[in-house]
Scaffold this motif. Structure first.
Motif, PDB file in Angstrom:
ATOM      1  N   THR A   1       0.716  -1.332  -0.004  1.00 26.45           N
ATOM      2  CA  THR A   1      -0.081   0.082  -0.083  1.00 26.45           C
ATOM      3  C   THR A   1       0.859   1.182  -0.100  1.00 26.45           C
TER       4      THR A   1
ATOM      5  N   SER B   1       1.277   3.725  -3.146  1.00 28.28           N
ATOM      6  CA  SER B   1       0.665   5.069  -2.825  1.00 28.28           C
ATOM      7  C   SER B   1       1.513   5.986  -3.113  1.00 28.28           C
TER       8      SER B   1
ATOM      9  N   THR C   1       0.102   6.963  -7.379  1.00 29.41           N
ATOM     10  CA  THR C   1      -1.212   7.794  -6.892  1.00 29.41           C
ATOM     11  C   THR C   1      -2.407   7.094  -7.553  1.00 29.41           C
TER      12      THR C   1
ATOM     13  N   TYR D   1      -3.307   3.683  -7.182  1.00 35.13           N
ATOM     14  CA  TYR D   1      -3.454   3.366  -5.859  1.00 35.13           C
ATOM     15  C   TYR D   1      -4.951   3.712  -5.685  1.00 35.13           C
ATOM     16  N   GLN D   2      -5.280   5.037  -6.122  1.00 34.39           N
ATOM     17  CA  GLN D   2      -6.650   5.605  -5.926  1.00 34.39           C
ATOM     18  C   GLN D   2      -7.648   4.752  -6.516  1.00 34.39           C
ATOM     19  N   SER D   3      -7.506   4.305  -7.923  1.00 36.77           N
ATOM     20  CA  SER D   3      -8.440   3.451  -8.580  1.00 36.77           C
ATOM     21  C   SER D   3      -8.707   2.086  -7.832  1.00 36.77           C
ATOM     22  N   TRP D   4      -7.467   1.657  -7.109  1.00 40.11           N
ATOM     23  CA  TRP D   4      -7.606   0.268  -6.361  1.00 40.11           C
ATOM     24  C   TRP D   4      -7.770   0.489  -4.925  1.00 40.11           C
ATOM     25  N   GLU D   5      -7.940   1.804  -4.428  1.00 41.45           N
ATOM     26  CA  GLU D   5      -7.894   1.923  -3.202  1.00 41.45           C
ATOM     27  C   GLU D   5      -8.937   1.018  -2.108  1.00 41.45           C
ATOM     28  N   ASP D   6     -10.126   0.701  -2.880  1.00 44.01           N
ATOM     29  CA  ASP D   6     -11.086  -0.287  -2.103  1.00 44.01           C
ATOM     30  C   ASP D   6     -10.441  -1.549  -1.888  1.00 44.01           C
TER      31      ASP D   6
ATOM     32  N   TYR E   1      -7.168  -2.400  -1.987  1.00 39.58           N
ATOM     33  CA  TYR E   1      -6.150  -2.273  -0.664  1.00 39.58           C
ATOM     34  C   TYR E   1      -6.873  -2.257   0.493  1.00 39.58           C
ATOM     35  N   ASP E   2      -8.092  -1.458   0.905  1.00 41.13           N
ATOM     36  CA  ASP E   2      -8.501  -1.310   1.987  1.00 41.13           C
ATOM     37  C   ASP E   2      -9.092  -2.744   2.372  1.00 41.13           C
TER      38      ASP E   2
END
Lengths: 124, 441
Positions: free
Chosen positions: B96, B100, B104, B107-112, B114-115
């Motif tokens: 992550t 990140s 970025t 990361y943002q498009s796959w943030e979910d 990652y979460d």
């Protein structure tokens, strides 16, 4: 005079007969034999009033010579028989008992026949 | 932030696992330093929130170092399972962080994702830690159990060793006792042998006088008949010179008769001496055909005269009632003689105080064998004494007067030595009868 020899040894008869063969032959001595005290008393009953000389062994089964002596001396008074005691145990005790009961003489085995012969000759 | 907390607790955990072990000292300072570093960096991140994007990298170094310890150091190799629990979290956190920083957009498009991965890694971590904890507890229990068992085994082996020592000691004691007992037994056997011998010698002593008397009589006959024969031979010579043939015949007959008597009494004396010698000798144990009548007669006479020698006033009727045509039976004559002597002596002893003492020795022939009985008319034997009469050392005589072995030896000789029987019959006041039964074979 009759001589009554009392001894439980039966060969004593032959011995006396041999030892005194001359005297017997001459008629000087007349022997009778008894092989126990009881038998001797029977003999004496038959020989009442006859002069008897008794030669008795002390050690015999049944009635002992001393018992026989006592009986003779108390019962056969007439004529009083001469009683000579013979024993293999030449001890003082038997000697004293024989004396007390009235034995006339006391001889010790083995018997000295020469001396006995002299004694008998003077007595008979 | 979570990375530092994780690092802190991992250091603490590793330190705890080493607690109470010797290797702790080697690692203690390092692990403490790790904890402090983690705590300090955590504090720095909390206070200076803006620096976290730089300091976070230290947390991966610390975690990497922990991974190194766990995977490469033997001391911590058992803690792999814990690391397996935290590893996904570390990886997810690391990825992550990297993505990140580097991309970025991605990361943002796959943030979910990652979460979700972060959440799952945490869940994984918790579940794994719980499982590990459980496993560890189970392991600890197992170890405890093993320790307990080892302790138990140690105690058992100690006990076993103690026991072995005890066994050795006891064995030594027992061996010693056994040796002592063996020695005592040997001594007893010797004493018994001596007692048996002295019993025999005592009865021989009692006999001596009787034997002397018994020998004296035949010797007197031998001497007397020899003297008579000498005289007769002289007479024979005389008769021959005189030519008195009749006398020669008479005298010769007498000499022969006397000679027979000499031989007879010579043999009689010989037999007595022989039996005396036999009696004093140790038994050869050899069985030979024996005339029981002769034996009984001989010993009855010996015993009687022995008794007379001791007690001059003693006088008893002794009789034999011997069966005619008794077959010879195979016995150890010396032993049977001892038994007869013992029984006859006892009988004479019993009739001592009786008015008309009588001892009868009789023999009888039956299908089974030969019976010899010794009967007296003494006071009889009370029941309680009768029961003990064949026991060794039982005696009614005063101390020192009797060995108490006579009848027990007789019993052994008859039952063990000759497979026969010996029994007593008695009624108080009516005398006693001892009967021996000897088998023919």
């Amino acid at each position: 005079m009759k001589i009554l020899v009392v001894d439980d040894e039966r060969d004593i008869k032959l011995l006396f007969q041999q030892r005194f063969r001359k005297e017997i032959k001459n008629g000087e001595m007349d022997f009778v034999f008894a092989f126990s005290g009881e038998e001797a008393l029977e003999f004496l009953d038959q020989l009442v009033h006859e002069a008897v000389l008794i030669l008795s062994d002390i050690n015999m089964p049944g009635m002992s010579g001393l018992q026989l002596l006592e009986r003779i001396k108390t019962n056969y008074l007439e004529p009083p028989p001469v009683v000579m005691m013979i024993t293999a145990y030449g001890d003082a005790e038997n000697y004293a008992a024989a004396q007390r009961l009235g034995a006339d003489d006391f001889l010790t085995k083995p018997v000295d026949f020469k001396a006995l012969k002299e004694k008998l000759k003077t007595l008979t | 932030m979570g990375e530092y907390i994780l690092a802190f607790f991992m250091f603490r955990y590793l330190r705890l696992t080493l607690r109470d072990t010797e290797i702790l000292s080697k690692w203690d300072k390092l692990l403490q330093a790790g904890m402090i570093t983690s705590a300090v960096l955590l504090g720095v991140e909390i206070i200076f929130d803006s620096v976290s994007q730089y300091t976070t990298w230290f947390s991966y170094l610390l975690l990497g170092y922990i991974a190194y310890l766990i995977y490469w150091k033997a001391e911590f190799s058992q803690r792999k399972s814990v690391f397996v629990a935290v590893l996904p979290f570390v990886i997810v956190s690391f990825l992550t962080k990297i993505t990140s920083l580097t991309s970025t957009e991605f990361y943002q498009s796959w943030e979910d994702v990652y979460d979700v991965a972060g959440v799952f890694s945490v869940i994984w971590m918790i579940v794994m830690l719980v499982i590990t904890n459980k496993q560890n507890k189970a392991l600890a229990r197992e170890r405890e159990k093993t320790l307990q068992e080892e302790k138990q085994n140690k105690i058992i082996s100690q006990m076993k060793a103690d026991l072995e020592v005890q066994v050795v000691q006891r064995t030594a004691e027992l061996t010693k006792q056994k040796e002592e007992l063996q020695q005592t037994l040997d001594e007893l056997k010797n004493a018994q042998k001596q007692l048996i011998h002295s019993e025999k010698m005592a009865s021989l002593g009692e006999l001596t006088a009787g034997i002397a008397h018994e020998i004296q009589n035949p010797l007197n006959f031998v001497n007397n008949f020899s003297e008579v024969n000498k005289e007769l031979l002289e007479e024979l010579q005389e008769a021959q010179t005189n030519g008195d043939l009749e006398a020669v015949g008479d005298i010769t007959r007498d000499i022969i008769e006397n000679e027979d008597k000499i031989m007879h009494h010579g043999k009689r004396a010989e037999a007595i001496v022989k039996s005396m010698l036999q009696h004093s000798r140790t038994s050869t144990g050899k069985k030979e055909p024996t005339d029981i009548n002769t034996l009984a007669d001989e010993y009855l006479r010996l015993a009687y005269h022995g008794f007379r020698a001791k007690d001059k006033s003693f006088n008893a009727i002794f009789k034999t009632d011997l069966a005619e045509g008794l077959p010879k039976i195979s016995v150890v004559a010396q032993d049977i003689g001892r038994v007869l002597l013992n029984l006859i002596n006892n009988a004479f002893q019993a009739v001592k105080e009786v008015e008309k003492p009588e001892v009868v020795v009789s023999t009888r022939h039956s299908a089974e064998g030969i019976e010899v009985s010794v009967k007296d008319n003494g006071p009889g034997i009370p029941q309680d004494i009768k029961e003990k009469i064949f026991q060794p050392f039982f005696t009614t005589k005063a101390t020192g007067k009797g060995t108490g072995l006579g009848l027990s030896l007789s019993y052994d000789i008859i039952t063990k030595g000759h497979s026969g029987q010996i029994a007593v019959e008695s009624k108080p006041g009516e005398g006693a009868t001892f009967t021996i039964k000897l088998p023919k074979t």
